[in-house]
Design a protein around this motif. Structure first.
Motif, PDB file in Angstrom:
ATOM      1  N   ALA A  15      14.568   6.083  23.821  1.00  0.00           N
ATOM      2  CA  ALA A  15      13.602   7.098  24.038  1.00  0.00           C
ATOM      3  C   ALA A  15      14.284   8.493  24.157  1.00  0.00           C
ATOM      4  O   ALA A  15      14.064   9.461  23.535  1.00  0.00           O
ATOM      5  CB  ALA A  15      12.845   6.908  25.301  1.00  0.00           C
ATOM      6  N   TYR A  16      15.562   8.518  24.647  1.00  0.00           N
ATOM      7  CA  TYR A  16      16.298   9.802  24.413  1.00  0.00           C
ATOM      8  C   TYR A  16      16.818  10.035  23.224  1.00  0.00           C
ATOM      9  O   TYR A  16      16.567  11.240  22.915  1.00  0.00           O
ATOM     10  CB  TYR A  16      17.485   9.409  25.621  1.00  0.00           C
ATOM     11  CG  TYR A  16      18.430  10.834  25.726  1.00  0.00           C
ATOM     12  CD1 TYR A  16      18.134  11.760  26.194  1.00  0.00           C
ATOM     13  CD2 TYR A  16      19.639  10.423  25.083  1.00  0.00           C
ATOM     14  CE1 TYR A  16      19.038  13.016  26.103  1.00  0.00           C
ATOM     15  CE2 TYR A  16      20.578  11.733  24.934  1.00  0.00           C
ATOM     16  CZ  TYR A  16      20.211  12.839  25.647  1.00  0.00           C
ATOM     17  OH  TYR A  16      21.029  13.894  25.439  1.00  0.00           O
ATOM     18  N   GLN A  18      15.779   9.049  20.399  1.00  0.00           N
ATOM     19  CA  GLN A  18      14.826   9.626  19.458  1.00  0.00           C
ATOM     20  C   GLN A  18      14.323  11.029  19.695  1.00  0.00           C
ATOM     21  O   GLN A  18      14.002  11.666  18.675  1.00  0.00           O
ATOM     22  CB  GLN A  18      13.647   8.621  19.577  1.00  0.00           C
ATOM     23  CG  GLN A  18      13.537   7.291  19.094  1.00  0.00           C
ATOM     24  CD  GLN A  18      12.513   6.334  19.369  1.00  0.00           C
ATOM     25  OE1 GLN A  18      11.812   6.758  19.919  1.00  0.00           O
ATOM     26  NE2 GLN A  18      12.703   5.228  18.883  1.00  0.00           N
ATOM     27  N   LYS A  19      14.489  11.479  20.909  1.00  0.00           N
ATOM     28  CA  LYS A  19      14.101  12.924  21.292  1.00  0.00           C
ATOM     29  C   LYS A  19      15.376  13.874  20.473  1.00  0.00           C
ATOM     30  O   LYS A  19      15.218  14.779  20.148  1.00  0.00           O
ATOM     31  CB  LYS A  19      13.884  13.140  22.753  1.00  0.00           C
ATOM     32  CG  LYS A  19      12.520  12.540  23.226  1.00  0.00           C
ATOM     33  CD  LYS A  19      12.350  12.885  24.644  1.00  0.00           C
ATOM     34  CE  LYS A  19      11.218  12.083  24.877  1.00  0.00           C
ATOM     35  NZ  LYS A  19      11.169  12.299  26.371  1.00  0.00           N
ATOM     36  N   VAL A  20      16.660  13.355  20.828  1.00  0.00           N
ATOM     37  CA  VAL A  20      17.811  14.021  20.513  1.00  0.00           C
ATOM     38  C   VAL A  20      17.798  14.209  18.992  1.00  0.00           C
ATOM     39  O   VAL A  20      18.244  15.161  18.326  1.00  0.00           O
ATOM     40  CB  VAL A  20      18.947  13.596  21.055  1.00  0.00           C
ATOM     41  CG1 VAL A  20      20.299  14.213  20.628  1.00  0.00           C
ATOM     42  CG2 VAL A  20      18.980  13.767  22.677  1.00  0.00           C
ATOM     43  N   HIS A  21      17.350  13.031  18.255  1.00  0.00           N
ATOM     44  CA  HIS A  21      17.572  12.997  16.720  1.00  0.00           C
ATOM     45  C   HIS A  21      16.298  12.905  16.180  1.00  0.00           C
ATOM     46  O   HIS A  21      15.803  11.489  15.866  1.00  0.00           O
ATOM     47  CB  HIS A  21      18.333  11.847  16.562  1.00  0.00           C
ATOM     48  CG  HIS A  21      19.938  11.756  17.136  1.00  0.00           C
ATOM     49  ND1 HIS A  21      20.665  12.694  16.638  1.00  0.00           N
ATOM     50  CD2 HIS A  21      20.370  11.227  18.010  1.00  0.00           C
ATOM     51  CE1 HIS A  21      22.091  12.563  17.509  1.00  0.00           C
ATOM     52  NE2 HIS A  21      21.548  11.521  18.282  1.00  0.00           N
ATOM     53  N   PRO A  22      15.279  13.605  16.118  1.00  0.00           N
ATOM     54  CA  PRO A  22      13.962  13.784  15.731  1.00  0.00           C
ATOM     55  C   PRO A  22      13.806  13.093  14.207  1.00  0.00           C
ATOM     56  O   PRO A  22      12.704  12.561  13.941  1.00  0.00           O
ATOM     57  CB  PRO A  22      13.416  15.042  16.098  1.00  0.00           C
ATOM     58  CG  PRO A  22      14.371  15.876  16.250  1.00  0.00           C
ATOM     59  CD  PRO A  22      15.643  15.075  16.837  1.00  0.00           C
TER      60      PRO A  22
END
Length: 130
Positions: A15-16, A18-22
């Motif tokens: 989850a983290y 996926q936010k950092v590497h959108p």
């Protein structure tokens, strides 16, 4: 390490990441991973590792990252991103759940009794020594 806590850590890391590497463009390319492998082997990095850890730097993981990246070349960019995020999430989860050199101290759940010592305790100690 229990499998349940590892899987929970993997989900949190995914989850983290996926936010950092959108987007697929946000993950590192194979050439930058190969550069990381080469930089791991240079003299300066080896000397630093020898000084810090008492052993030469092990660059096998960086080569495995490069080979993994190369194996994803034929995939769609979004599939490649998902596979890369999954691999990195598993790596981070293993570091979080497993033992490391940072696991030296036990976590204290309550403060030490009589710490810090009061000034009157310090004065009594100096009186008995003198």
């Amino acid at each position: 390490m229990s499998d349940g806590s590892f899987q929970a850590a993997v989900k949190q890391e995914e989850a983290y990441l996926q936010k950092v590497h959108p987007t697929a463009d946000d993950i590192p390319g194979c050439m930058s991973l190969f550069d990381d492998f080469l930089l791991c082997n240079v003299l300066g990095a080896q000397v630093k590792s020898l000084y810090r850890f008492g052993r030469m730097s092990e660059c096998k993981e960086k080569m495995e990252d490069f080979k993994f990246c190369m194996s994803l070349k034929s995939m769609h960019p979004e599939q490649k991103r998902d596979a890369w995020i999954r691999r990195r999430a598993e790596w981070w989860a293993a570091r979080r759940v497993g033992k490391s050199s940072e696991n030296v101290w036990d976590i204290r759940h309550e403060p030490l009794s009589k710490w810090p010592p009061s000034l009157s305790d310090s004065m009594q100690d100096t009186d008995t020594i003198a």
